[in-house]
Design a protein around this motif. Structure first.
Motif, short mmCIF file in Angstrom:
data_model
loop_
_atom_site.label_atom_id
_atom_site.label_comp_id
_atom_site.label_asym_id
_atom_site.label_seq_id
_atom_site.Cartn_x
_atom_site.Cartn_y
_atom_site.Cartn_z
N LYS A 114 -100.78 -65.37 -1.99
CA LYS A 114 -99.64 -65.06 -2.83
C LYS A 114 -98.90 -63.82 -2.32
CE LYS A 114 -98.66 -66.97 -5.94
NZ LYS A 114 -97.72 -68.12 -6.11
N SER A 115 -99.63 -62.83 -1.83
CA SER A 115 -98.98 -61.61 -1.35
C SER A 115 -98.06 -61.90 -0.17
CB SER A 115 -100.05 -60.57 -0.96
OG SER A 115 -100.93 -61.13 0.01
N PHE A 116 -98.53 -62.72 0.77
CA PHE A 116 -97.70 -63.04 1.94
C PHE A 116 -96.51 -63.88 1.53
CE2 PHE A 116 -96.19 -65.09 5.70
CZ PHE A 116 -96.40 -64.18 6.72
N SER A 117 -96.73 -64.85 0.63
CA SER A 117 -95.61 -65.72 0.23
C SER A 117 -94.52 -64.93 -0.50
CB SER A 117 -96.12 -66.86 -0.65
OG SER A 117 -96.65 -66.38 -1.87
N LEU A 118 -94.89 -63.91 -1.25
CA LEU A 118 -93.88 -63.07 -1.91
C LEU A 118 -93.08 -62.27 -0.89
CD1 LEU A 118 -95.87 -61.82 -5.04
CD2 LEU A 118 -93.98 -63.46 -5.00
N VAL A 119 -93.77 -61.77 0.11
CA VAL A 119 -93.06 -61.05 1.18
C VAL A 119 -92.11 -62.01 1.91
CG1 VAL A 119 -93.35 -59.88 3.40
CG2 VAL A 119 -94.86 -59.32 1.48
N ALA A 120 -92.59 -63.23 2.19
CA ALA A 120 -91.74 -64.21 2.86
C ALA A 120 -90.53 -64.56 2.01
CB ALA A 120 -92.56 -65.47 3.16
N LEU A 121 -90.72 -64.67 0.69
CA LEU A 121 -89.60 -64.96 -0.21
C LEU A 121 -88.58 -63.82 -0.16
CD1 LEU A 121 -88.22 -66.62 -2.44
CD2 LEU A 121 -89.64 -65.37 -4.10
N ALA A 122 -89.06 -62.58 -0.20
CA ALA A 122 -88.15 -61.43 -0.16
C ALA A 122 -87.36 -61.40 1.15
CB ALA A 122 -88.95 -60.14 -0.33
N VAL A 123 -88.02 -61.69 2.26
CA VAL A 123 -87.34 -61.70 3.56
C VAL A 123 -86.29 -62.81 3.59
CG1 VAL A 123 -87.65 -62.13 6.03
CG2 VAL A 123 -89.26 -60.66 4.80
N SER A 124 -86.64 -63.98 3.06
CA SER A 124 -85.70 -65.12 3.08
C SER A 124 -84.47 -64.83 2.22
CB SER A 124 -86.41 -66.38 2.56
OG SER A 124 -87.53 -66.69 3.36
N VAL A 125 -84.68 -64.26 1.03
CA VAL A 125 -83.55 -63.94 0.14
C VAL A 125 -82.68 -62.86 0.77
CG1 VAL A 125 -82.92 -62.98 -2.10
CG2 VAL A 125 -84.75 -64.69 -1.95
N ALA A 126 -83.31 -61.85 1.35
CA ALA A 126 -82.55 -60.77 1.99
C ALA A 126 -81.72 -61.32 3.15
CB ALA A 126 -83.50 -59.68 2.48
N TRP A 127 -82.33 -62.22 3.97
CA TRP A 127 -81.58 -62.81 5.08
C TRP A 127 -80.37 -63.61 4.56
CZ3 TRP A 127 -80.71 -68.02 6.01
CH2 TRP A 127 -80.12 -68.33 7.23
N THR A 128 -80.58 -64.34 3.46
CA THR A 128 -79.49 -65.16 2.92
C THR A 128 -78.36 -64.29 2.36
OG1 THR A 128 -81.12 -66.85 2.34
CG2 THR A 128 -78.96 -67.01 1.30
N LEU A 129 -78.73 -63.25 1.61
CA LEU A 129 -77.71 -62.39 1.00
C LEU A 129 -76.92 -61.58 2.01
CD1 LEU A 129 -79.64 -61.14 -2.16
CD2 LEU A 129 -77.91 -62.94 -2.02
N LEU A 130 -77.47 -61.40 3.21
CA LEU A 130 -76.77 -60.63 4.24
C LEU A 130 -75.73 -61.47 5.00
CD1 LEU A 130 -79.62 -58.47 5.83
CD2 LEU A 130 -77.63 -57.65 4.55
N ILE A 131 -75.74 -62.78 4.79
CA ILE A 131 -74.82 -63.65 5.55
C ILE A 131 -73.34 -63.26 5.36
CG2 ILE A 131 -73.94 -66.01 5.75
CD1 ILE A 131 -76.77 -67.02 5.30
N PRO A 132 -72.88 -63.03 4.12
CA PRO A 132 -71.46 -62.67 3.96
C PRO A 132 -71.06 -61.38 4.66
CG PRO A 132 -72.42 -63.32 1.86
CD PRO A 132 -73.55 -63.14 2.81
N PHE A 133 -72.03 -60.50 4.93
CA PHE A 133 -71.72 -59.20 5.52
C PHE A 133 -71.71 -59.24 7.04
CE2 PHE A 133 -73.69 -58.42 1.40
CZ PHE A 133 -72.73 -57.63 0.78
N THR A 134 -72.25 -60.30 7.64
CA THR A 134 -72.33 -60.33 9.11
C THR A 134 -71.51 -61.45 9.71
OG1 THR A 134 -74.32 -61.71 8.97
CG2 THR A 134 -74.65 -59.32 9.12
N THR A 135 -70.84 -62.24 8.89
CA THR A 135 -70.02 -63.33 9.43
C THR A 135 -68.83 -63.60 8.52
OG1 THR A 135 -70.02 -65.64 10.14
CG2 THR A 135 -71.37 -65.09 8.24
N THR A 136 -67.80 -64.10 9.08
CA THR A 136 -66.65 -64.53 8.29
C THR A 136 -66.55 -66.05 8.25
OG1 THR A 136 -65.25 -64.39 10.27
CG2 THR A 136 -65.35 -62.45 8.84
N THR A 137 -67.30 -66.67 9.15
CA THR A 137 -67.24 -68.14 9.24
C THR A 137 -68.14 -68.81 8.21
OG1 THR A 137 -66.85 -67.91 11.60
CG2 THR A 137 -67.48 -70.09 10.81
N PHE A 138 -69.38 -68.28 8.06
CA PHE A 138 -70.37 -68.93 7.22
C PHE A 138 -70.53 -68.26 5.86
CE2 PHE A 138 -71.51 -69.97 11.57
CZ PHE A 138 -71.77 -71.31 11.50
#
Length: 395
Positions: A114-138
């Motif tokens: 569970k500890s690793f899966s929570l870290v993986a979830l946090a990384v995945s959400v952070a990667w997704t939320l950063l998309i608008p800040f690093t691209t104008t296309t996607f």
């Protein structure tokens, strides 16, 4: 998203990086997906029929490598995905990564701690939320990516829950199997004790009376010995039939259970303690051992199971007297109820030191062990020890 049904943690105790191995079929499918995707995009780039450029090729390659690492552990595969996450933002290439992230996140949620899966979830959400800040296309794709991440996490946790339940069920079945094996072992030990008590006692009497008949001085003495042999053989057969009826009544061997129950009820009186004490006393008298029998309080309501257990203890004790008591010796049998306690005492004189045991019998000690097991089963105690020229058994 599936994982191997019988898999547990891959190594030792559970830690941050431990995970169940994935089902082999899923690993093959994921690897084919990665291989076909990369090969088709690369072929399109070479032939000029696609728009794939070098940055996108690099991101696709990194994603494919992370998928291949799934063959080791899902936790290692997600860690291997980190370079692809970083490269997708730096090189503005998200479409392949947006598919691989939910896939690996679901695999982690289904198999990892569970500890690793929570870290993986946090990384995945952070990667997704950063998309608008690093691209104008996607940029507008962020909401779709978040939905995919949530679906991957939810499906993975559901599969993990099912796998945990299945493992728990398997553990319960294994424990039930172990308990059944222990119960069967105890049943075999109990059956062995019963056979020992029944067969050993009657064969001891038969053997001794046969010897007595061989050396009898008169025809009357020989006939008496033969009568005792016949009576002992009949008793042994009746006891064995009662045991068979018990096994049939409990469904342990084939037979008419209803008829077996009736036969058990009709034969219950044969294991009556008072009757047994008198019968065994007469047997010892027939072997030339002066025997005194005393019973007290046996008219009370004593559970049948307790009476049967003590009857077998008495039978084994009397068998030992017949084997080891001196010719012309003495024996005292006392059974009484004292303050709601059922007590048994069997005392017999021992041969003079150095004299051979009666009829050359030896003892394996299994009879005493069986006696103690029977008494222990009802919370009682049993002792057997030498007291001067006497051997005393208390139960």
């Amino acid at each position: 998203m599936t994982a191997d049904e019988s898999a547990g943690p891959t190594v030792g105790p559970a830690d941050f990086w431990s995970a169940r191995p994935l089902n082999r079929a899923m690993l093959v499918l994921a690897s084919l997906f990665a291989t076909v995707s990369f090969a088709s995009d690369f072929a399109n780039a070479i032939t000029g029929s696609g728009t794939l450029d070098a940055p996108q090729t690099l991101v696709i390659l990194l994603n494919c490598l992370a998928i291949y690492v799934l063959w080791t552990r899902t936790t290692f595969a997600f860690a291997a995905l980190i370079p692809a996450l970083v490269a997708s933002h730096l090189l503005d290439a998200f479409w392949m990564t947006s598919l691989v992230v939910p896939l690996l996140l679901g695999a982690v949620a289904a198999t990892a701690q569970k500890s690793f899966s929570l870290v993986a979830l946090a990384v995945s959400v952070a990667w997704t939320l950063l998309i608008p800040f690093t691209t104008t296309t996607f940029g507008p794709v962020v909401w779709v990516a978040l939905i995919f991440v949530a679906l991957g996490w939810g499906v993975g946790n559901f599969v993990g829950f099912l796998l945990d339940r299945r493992l728990q069920d398997q553990a319960r079945v294994a424990e039930a199997t172990r308990r059944a094996a222990r119960a069967a072992q105890e049943e075999r030990k109990s059956l062995a004790r019963d056979l020992h008590d029944i067969v050993a006692h009657n064969l001891t009497i038969i053997s001794m009376q046969t010897r007595a008949a061989q050396y009898a001085g008169t025809d009357e003495a020989a006939r008496h010995a033969v009568d005792v042999v016949g009576h002992s053989a009949t008793e042994a057969l009746a006891d064995l039939r009662r045991m068979l009826s018990l096994l049939q009544a409990e469904g342990l061997v084939a037979g008419d259970q209803e008829a077996a129950q009736i036969e058990l009820g009709e034969g219950a009186a044969a294991l009556d303690l008072e009757y047994g004490a008198v019968k065994f006393g007469r047997m010892l008298e027939g072997l030339g051992i002066e025997t005194h029998v005393e019973t007290e309080g046996l008219d009370q309501d004593i559970p049948r199971s307790v009476q049967t257990a003590l009857y077998r203890v008495l039978q084994e004790a009397v068998t030992n007297v017949a084997k080891h008591a001196a010719e012309g010796g003495q024996c005292r049998i006392c059974i009484r109820v004292n303050d709601d306690r059922l007590e048994l005492a069997v005392d017999n004189t021992l041969p003079v030191r150095g004299a051979p045991a009666r009829a050359g019998w030896n003892s394996s000690g299994s009879g005493l062990i069986g006696m103690r097991d029977r008494v222990d089963a009802f919370g009682g105690t049993m002792s057997s020890q030498r007291d001067g020229s006497w051997w005393r058994v208390r139960g």
